[in-house]
Motif scaffolding. Sequence first.
Motif, PDB file in Angstrom:
ATOM      1  N   ASN A 160       0.814  -1.222   0.000  1.00 44.21           N
ATOM      2  CA  ASN A 160       0.000   0.000   0.000  1.00 44.21           C
ATOM      3  C   ASN A 160       0.849   1.273   0.000  1.00 44.21           C
ATOM      4  N   ALA A 161       2.035   1.217   0.611  1.00 47.76           N
ATOM      5  CA  ALA A 161       2.912   2.400   0.623  1.00 47.76           C
ATOM      6  C   ALA A 161       3.396   2.725  -0.783  1.00 47.76           C
ATOM      7  N   LEU A 162       3.708   1.689  -1.557  1.00 56.05           N
ATOM      8  CA  LEU A 162       4.156   1.900  -2.932  1.00 56.05           C
ATOM      9  C   LEU A 162       3.027   2.462  -3.792  1.00 56.05           C
ATOM     10  N   ALA A 163       1.829   1.929  -3.622  1.00 52.71           N
ATOM     11  CA  ALA A 163       0.701   2.317  -4.465  1.00 52.71           C
ATOM     12  C   ALA A 163       0.201   3.728  -4.178  1.00 52.71           C
ATOM     13  N   TYR A 164       0.316   4.184  -2.937  1.00 51.87           N
ATOM     14  CA  TYR A 164      -0.315   5.449  -2.549  1.00 51.87           C
ATOM     15  C   TYR A 164       0.685   6.456  -1.991  1.00 51.87           C
ATOM     16  N   TRP A 165       1.367   6.096  -0.939  1.00 49.58           N
ATOM     17  CA  TRP A 165       2.267   7.029  -0.253  1.00 49.58           C
ATOM     18  C   TRP A 165       3.455   7.428  -1.119  1.00 49.58           C
ATOM     19  N   MET A 166       4.097   6.427  -1.736  1.00 51.72           N
ATOM     20  CA  MET A 166       5.327   6.719  -2.457  1.00 51.72           C
ATOM     21  C   MET A 166       5.081   7.591  -3.683  1.00 51.72           C
ATOM     22  N   GLU A 167       3.939   7.408  -4.327  1.00 44.72           N
ATOM     23  CA  GLU A 167       3.619   8.232  -5.485  1.00 44.72           C
ATOM     24  C   GLU A 167       3.443   9.707  -5.071  1.00 44.72           C
ATOM     25  N   ILE A 168       2.805   9.932  -3.938  1.00 39.73           N
ATOM     26  CA  ILE A 168       2.620  11.301  -3.449  1.00 39.73           C
ATOM     27  C   ILE A 168       3.971  11.911  -3.081  1.00 39.73           C
ATOM     28  N   PHE A 169       4.785  11.137  -2.386  1.00 38.06           N
ATOM     29  CA  PHE A 169       6.098  11.612  -1.963  1.00 38.06           C
ATOM     30  C   PHE A 169       6.968  11.938  -3.169  1.00 38.06           C
ATOM     31  N   ALA A 170       6.931  11.058  -4.182  1.00 35.66           N
ATOM     32  CA  ALA A 170       7.725  11.268  -5.391  1.00 35.66           C
ATOM     33  C   ALA A 170       7.260  12.497  -6.157  1.00 35.66           C
ATOM     34  N   GLU A 171       5.961  12.697  -6.195  1.00 40.01           N
ATOM     35  CA  GLU A 171       5.397  13.867  -6.882  1.00 40.01           C
ATOM     36  C   GLU A 171       5.884  15.155  -6.234  1.00 40.01           C
ATOM     37  N   LEU A 172       5.896  15.200  -4.922  1.00 41.43           N
ATOM     38  CA  LEU A 172       6.363  16.391  -4.215  1.00 41.43           C
ATOM     39  C   LEU A 172       7.858  16.608  -4.402  1.00 41.43           C
ATOM     40  N   ALA A 173       8.590  15.502  -4.547  1.00 42.96           N
ATOM     41  CA  ALA A 173      10.041  15.599  -4.725  1.00 42.96           C
ATOM     42  C   ALA A 173      10.416  15.857  -6.185  1.00 42.96           C
ATOM     43  N   GLY A 174       9.410  15.799  -7.085  1.00 42.61           N
ATOM     44  CA  GLY A 174       9.669  16.033  -8.492  1.00 42.61           C
ATOM     45  C   GLY A 174      10.386  14.884  -9.171  1.00 42.61           C
ATOM     46  N   ILE A 175      10.135  13.649  -8.705  1.00 42.79           N
ATOM     47  CA  ILE A 175      10.795  12.467  -9.264  1.00 42.79           C
ATOM     48  C   ILE A 175       9.726  11.494  -9.764  1.00 42.79           C
ATOM     49  N   GLU A 176       9.862  11.052 -11.005  1.00 44.68           N
ATOM     50  CA  GLU A 176       8.923  10.063 -11.527  1.00 44.68           C
ATOM     51  C   GLU A 176       9.559   8.685 -11.484  1.00 44.68           C
ATOM     52  N   PHE A 177       8.851   7.739 -10.879  1.00 48.17           N
ATOM     53  CA  PHE A 177       9.353   6.377 -10.785  1.00 48.17           C
ATOM     54  C   PHE A 177       8.566   5.391 -11.654  1.00 48.17           C
ATOM     55  N   ILE A 178       7.264   5.560 -11.684  1.00 48.79           N
ATOM     56  CA  ILE A 178       6.405   4.545 -12.294  1.00 48.79           C
ATOM     57  C   ILE A 178       5.716   5.112 -13.529  1.00 48.79           C
ATOM     58  N   ALA A 179       6.188   4.702 -14.699  1.00 47.71           N
ATOM     59  CA  ALA A 179       5.609   5.123 -15.975  1.00 47.71           C
ATOM     60  C   ALA A 179       4.886   3.947 -16.614  1.00 47.71           C
ATOM     61  N   THR A 180       3.701   4.205 -17.155  1.00 48.00           N
ATOM     62  CA  THR A 180       2.876   3.142 -17.719  1.00 48.00           C
ATOM     63  C   THR A 180       3.575   2.377 -18.822  1.00 48.00           C
ATOM     64  N   ASP A 181       4.341   3.068 -19.673  1.00 44.59           N
ATOM     65  CA  ASP A 181       4.991   2.391 -20.797  1.00 44.59           C
ATOM     66  C   ASP A 181       6.129   1.474 -20.361  1.00 44.59           C
ATOM     67  N   LYS A 182       6.713   1.761 -19.197  1.00 42.37           N
ATOM     68  CA  LYS A 182       7.828   0.947 -18.714  1.00 42.37           C
ATOM     69  C   LYS A 182       7.398  -0.118 -17.713  1.00 42.37           C
ATOM     70  N   LEU A 183       6.338   0.156 -16.978  1.00 38.51           N
ATOM     71  CA  LEU A 183       5.870  -0.776 -15.939  1.00 38.51           C
ATOM     72  C   LEU A 183       4.356  -0.965 -16.066  1.00 38.51           C
ATOM     73  N   PRO A 184       3.899  -1.527 -17.178  1.00 45.80           N
ATOM     74  CA  PRO A 184       2.456  -1.615 -17.435  1.00 45.80           C
ATOM     75  C   PRO A 184       1.683  -2.461 -16.431  1.00 45.80           C
ATOM     76  N   HIS A 185       2.277  -3.574 -15.998  1.00 39.85           N
ATOM     77  CA  HIS A 185       1.566  -4.473 -15.082  1.00 39.85           C
ATOM     78  C   HIS A 185       1.477  -3.869 -13.681  1.00 39.85           C
ATOM     79  N   LEU A 186       2.544  -3.206 -13.263  1.00 39.96           N
ATOM     80  CA  LEU A 186       2.546  -2.551 -11.958  1.00 39.96           C
ATOM     81  C   LEU A 186       1.554  -1.391 -11.944  1.00 39.96           C
ATOM     82  N   CYS A 187       1.522  -0.636 -13.023  1.00 37.02           N
ATOM     83  CA  CYS A 187       0.576   0.486 -13.133  1.00 37.02           C
ATOM     84  C   CYS A 187      -0.867  -0.015 -13.120  1.00 37.02           C
TER      85      CYS A 187
END
Length: 218
Positions: free
Chosen positions: A157-184
């Motif tokens: 749950n931290a990866l799905a919700y918390w980490m995305e918010i934290f990354a957005e605030l830090a200006g870092i993209e980790f999870i892109a649909t074209d690179k990680l389609p199943h995870l997305c």
Amino acid sequence: MAEVKLLGTWGSPFSLRVEMALKLKGIEYEYVEEDLSNKSSLLLESNPVHKKIPVLLHNGKPIAESLVILEYIDETWQNGPSILPKNPYDRAMARFWAKFLDDTLAEAFRKTFASAGDEQVKAKEQVQELLKFLDNELKGKKFFGGESIGFVDIAGNALAYWMEIFAELAGIEFIATDKLPHLCAWMEVYLNSSFVKEHLPDREKLVDSFRARFQKTG
């Protein structure tokens, strides 16, 4: 004392893991909000080793560490859906991926947020490589455990919700649909599950909390 009591903190993905497991099993419990800047004597007595939340108290006996608590809940209460798979191999794999999330991936994320320049680029590349393992594990699956939410999904749950918010605030993209389609795809299905949506903390409140943390360390 209530038969089941949870010592937790608002906005903690680790507290939420336990709450989700209890609710999934239909277990009544008393929630106690802890102030981590002024920890209660009950928390310090219940988890003297780490002095952290969450702690589950069952008939007065404390169990610490969120993944340990999830297993305890699953083994103690047979009612409701199973959190861990029944098959021994599948159970072992679920434990492996949950530990991967909490140890290997979490440490890689920490290095990324704590670094800058070329060092951050290398750390981000390491995160991307680790996320590919999760993406591959999700091929042909709705959730990590198959067709229903289970141990690894709750642990993630931290990866799905918390980490995305934290990354957005830090200006870092980790999870892109074209690179990680199943995870997305997993994140979308997981976060839009009525059960999950019902229990996630308010996003704006979480953003404000993270932003305040950035300002303190900036």
